[in-house]
Each structure stands twice: as C-alpha cells, then as structure tokens.
Design a protein around this motif. Sequence first.
Motif, PDB file in Angstrom:
ATOM      1  N   SER A 159     -10.637 -44.837  55.304  1.00 22.98           N
ATOM      2  CA  SER A 159      -9.452 -44.077  55.131  1.00 22.98           C
ATOM      3  C   SER A 159      -9.722 -42.724  55.398  1.00 22.98           C
ATOM      4  CB  SER A 159      -8.677 -44.055  53.769  1.00 22.98           C
ATOM      5  OG  SER A 159      -9.388 -43.743  52.683  1.00 22.98           O
ATOM      6  N   VAL A 160      -8.743 -41.649  55.673  1.00 29.10           N
ATOM      7  CA  VAL A 160      -8.783 -40.114  55.857  1.00 29.10           C
ATOM      8  C   VAL A 160      -8.066 -39.489  54.834  1.00 29.10           C
ATOM      9  CG1 VAL A 160      -8.729 -38.239  57.440  1.00 29.10           C
ATOM     10  CG2 VAL A 160      -9.538 -40.525  58.385  1.00 29.10           C
ATOM     11  N   VAL A 161      -8.457 -38.641  54.146  1.00 32.23           N
ATOM     12  CA  VAL A 161      -7.708 -37.765  52.965  1.00 32.23           C
ATOM     13  C   VAL A 161      -6.743 -36.913  53.749  1.00 32.23           C
ATOM     14  CG1 VAL A 161      -7.685 -36.498  51.028  1.00 32.23           C
ATOM     15  CG2 VAL A 161      -9.398 -38.501  51.216  1.00 32.23           C
ATOM     16  N   GLY A 162      -5.590 -36.909  53.600  1.00 32.56           N
ATOM     17  CA  GLY A 162      -4.632 -36.047  54.205  1.00 32.56           C
ATOM     18  C   GLY A 162      -4.809 -34.726  53.882  1.00 32.56           C
ATOM     19  N   GLY A 163      -4.977 -33.765  54.721  1.00 31.63           N
ATOM     20  CA  GLY A 163      -5.174 -32.373  54.558  1.00 31.63           C
ATOM     21  C   GLY A 163      -6.539 -31.917  54.207  1.00 31.63           C
ATOM     22  N   GLU A 164      -7.619 -32.961  54.477  1.00 32.37           N
ATOM     23  CA  GLU A 164      -8.782 -32.602  54.547  1.00 32.37           C
ATOM     24  C   GLU A 164      -9.404 -32.457  55.681  1.00 32.37           C
ATOM     25  OE1 GLU A 164     -10.698 -31.878  51.882  1.00 32.37           O
ATOM     26  OE2 GLU A 164      -9.388 -32.451  50.158  1.00 32.37           O
ATOM     27  N   PRO A 165     -10.624 -31.794  55.961  1.00 30.70           N
ATOM     28  CA  PRO A 165     -11.089 -31.481  57.116  1.00 30.70           C
ATOM     29  C   PRO A 165     -11.224 -32.634  58.580  1.00 30.70           C
ATOM     30  CG  PRO A 165     -12.641 -30.662  55.505  1.00 30.70           C
ATOM     31  CD  PRO A 165     -11.442 -31.397  54.943  1.00 30.70           C
ATOM     32  N   SER A 194     -16.809 -28.493  57.321  1.00 27.31           N
ATOM     33  CA  SER A 194     -16.682 -29.082  55.762  1.00 27.31           C
ATOM     34  C   SER A 194     -16.353 -28.193  55.117  1.00 27.31           C
ATOM     35  CB  SER A 194     -18.348 -29.495  55.409  1.00 27.31           C
ATOM     36  OG  SER A 194     -19.198 -28.352  55.500  1.00 27.31           O
ATOM     37  N   ASP A 195     -15.849 -28.615  53.855  1.00 30.42           N
ATOM     38  CA  ASP A 195     -15.417 -27.841  52.766  1.00 30.42           C
ATOM     39  C   ASP A 195     -15.877 -28.512  51.641  1.00 30.42           C
ATOM     40  OD1 ASP A 195     -13.751 -30.056  52.219  1.00 30.42           O
ATOM     41  OD2 ASP A 195     -11.741 -29.093  52.303  1.00 30.42           O
ATOM     42  N   LYS A 196     -15.419 -27.846  50.369  1.00 30.32           N
ATOM     43  CA  LYS A 196     -16.179 -28.215  49.019  1.00 30.32           C
ATOM     44  C   LYS A 196     -15.458 -29.350  48.185  1.00 30.32           C
ATOM     45  CE  LYS A 196     -17.300 -24.410  47.042  1.00 30.32           C
ATOM     46  NZ  LYS A 196     -17.388 -23.129  45.979  1.00 30.32           N
TER      47      LYS A 196
END
Length: 342
Positions: free
Chosen positions: A141-147, A202-204
Amino acid sequence: MRRRGATLLVGVVVLVALVLGSFVGISVPYVEEGPGPTWNTLGSASGKQLISISGGATSNSTGQLRMVTVGVEDQISLWQAIRGWLDPSDAVVPREVIYPPDQTTQQVDQENQQEFTDSQNSAVTAALRKLGFPVQVGVQSVVGGEPADGHLRAGDLITSVNGQQVTSVEKLTSLIKAKPVGTALNIGYTRDGAAATTTITSDKASDDTPQIGIHVSQKQPSPFTIKFSLDDVGGPSAGLMFSLGIVDKLTPTDLTGGMTIAGTGTIDDEGNVGPIGGIAQKMRGAKRDGATVFLSPADNCPEAAANAVPGLELVKVSTLSDALTALGKLRDHQTPTGCGGS
C-alpha cells in the motif's frame, strides 16, 4: 608406629573423600559447554527427512553435510567446573552468559527456538536465491500524502534504488536510509510486467529516518515447498548447513563429493554467513562424528585456528557462494581458502 601411620593414612583418605564430596555437592553459578549432537542435513532425524522438499525433483548424495551443536549442562558442581576448566573439549562460562539474569530459562529457550526457525527461513531464501529464484519486494500500500503517493501503486515490484538492486525488504530499507532526508531517489519498479522508473524525494519518518511512505512485503515465487524436521534444537547457527542441504537436494551435483563435511554459521536472506559461539566444541563434535572438513565463518577463523582439531580441515567462508566454491574445490582435489588465509 605402624598403627599410627595407618591411622594417619585413613585420616587423609577420609579428608580427601570429604573434600571431594563437598566439591561434588557444591553448585556454582557456571554452565559447562561441550560437544553436542550433530545431524546430517541430507539425512533423517527421528525417522523423518531433516529437510523434505516437494514440488520438484531432488537428488541424493553419497556424503554428508553435518550441522553441529553445543551441549550445555546447567546446575553444575564445583568439581564439574574444575574438570571442565581442565578439559580442552569443554568450556565453563558464567551462567549469565547463557541465561541472562533478566530472563527465565523458558524465555531463553523460546528465544533460541525462534532464532532456529528464523535461520531455517533465511536458509530457504538464500538457497532459492542461489538457485535462480529471486526475492521480490512488492508494494502492499501507499500512504496518502506521503512522497510515494502518485508515483507507486499497490502491486508494484520495486527493483532498484539509485541503480542498486533491491534484493530484500531489508535491502530496500537500507538503500533509502543510506541517503539524508530530502534526497531525490531514483526508484526502479515493474508494474503489470513493464519496467519503469520514478523519482521520489524522501521525507522524515516518526523516528527521524528517511522514508517514502509505502508498506512493502517480500515474496519468492518458486515451485518448491521446503520443510524441516528437527526438534529440541535452538539458535541460529545451523543456517549455512541448512542452505547447503537445500542446494544439494535441488541440484544434480553431489556437493559433498562423498565426504563428511561439517560446518556452522548464521545466514541471512542475502546469503551472508555470520559468526557463532562455541566453535571449539562444535569442531570436536564434528570430528567425533566422522567429519574431515569443517566450514567456519570468517569471523570465527582465529578462534577455530587456535583450537584446531587434528584431521579436521578448516575452511573459511563469508557467504553461501564461498561455501559452494570451497566444496567445488574439495571435489576437484584442490585446496580451498583455509582459516589461516591460505
């Protein structure tokens, strides 16, 4: 004078007996490690094949690939401890080394059993990878709003990060975390069988490490079902010999060349062989049960060489590939890399 001498002799004998008796009766906070049982991973245990494989043809070998263990005796007496210290085949260590004071014996046994199961799983992964069945890392799955949102989808297979091949979930994680937060990562993937690339910055994560916001899983499609049958054994050190047993059974080549070969070492999903404990005792158990060659993890080589057993050739291995190369040299009557570096 004779009577006095006899009385003195009897007194000495009684005193020695009392001292020895006290030694036997006094329990000390140590455990004794000695050569434990060994098993042929190509053979059977308790009437069942130690490694059973279905879903494809298997082969038989004339030699043996023996996994080795250390026997641990708890609640030893002072006399047993002294005897163990004097016996080069045994090791006497503080009990807390084997049974940490913050864990019960049952908890330690459960942890060892889990490590044994994990070693079997990694042995299967490493062996099948060597046989041409690669690990696939898929997006669950892909987390909504993430990179990764808008770049990747559930069902995609991630193949590379910045040109480096993704061979496991652990490898994917390490490649992402190898670059600082805010790095643009070139992600290779396949979707519905078609290869593609995308760039994700990428983010934190909550632990301040780099992440791209996906949940992934690992699978390794193959036609084989591999099961193990061995009870009352714990720890991760049989991983290498399990992998070799699987490769031997699934290839026509007799890896043993008719020899009895023992060995030890942890193994990870990538086929890397790691160090273990009790190698001196394991080597003696191997020799006792007929081995003439012993595969030692590279990191254990200094200790293995210092405790060399006559008639037992030490071979240095760092990976599953190293072990297979060494066995090939032995079959060709060549000398593999030993623990002395030769």
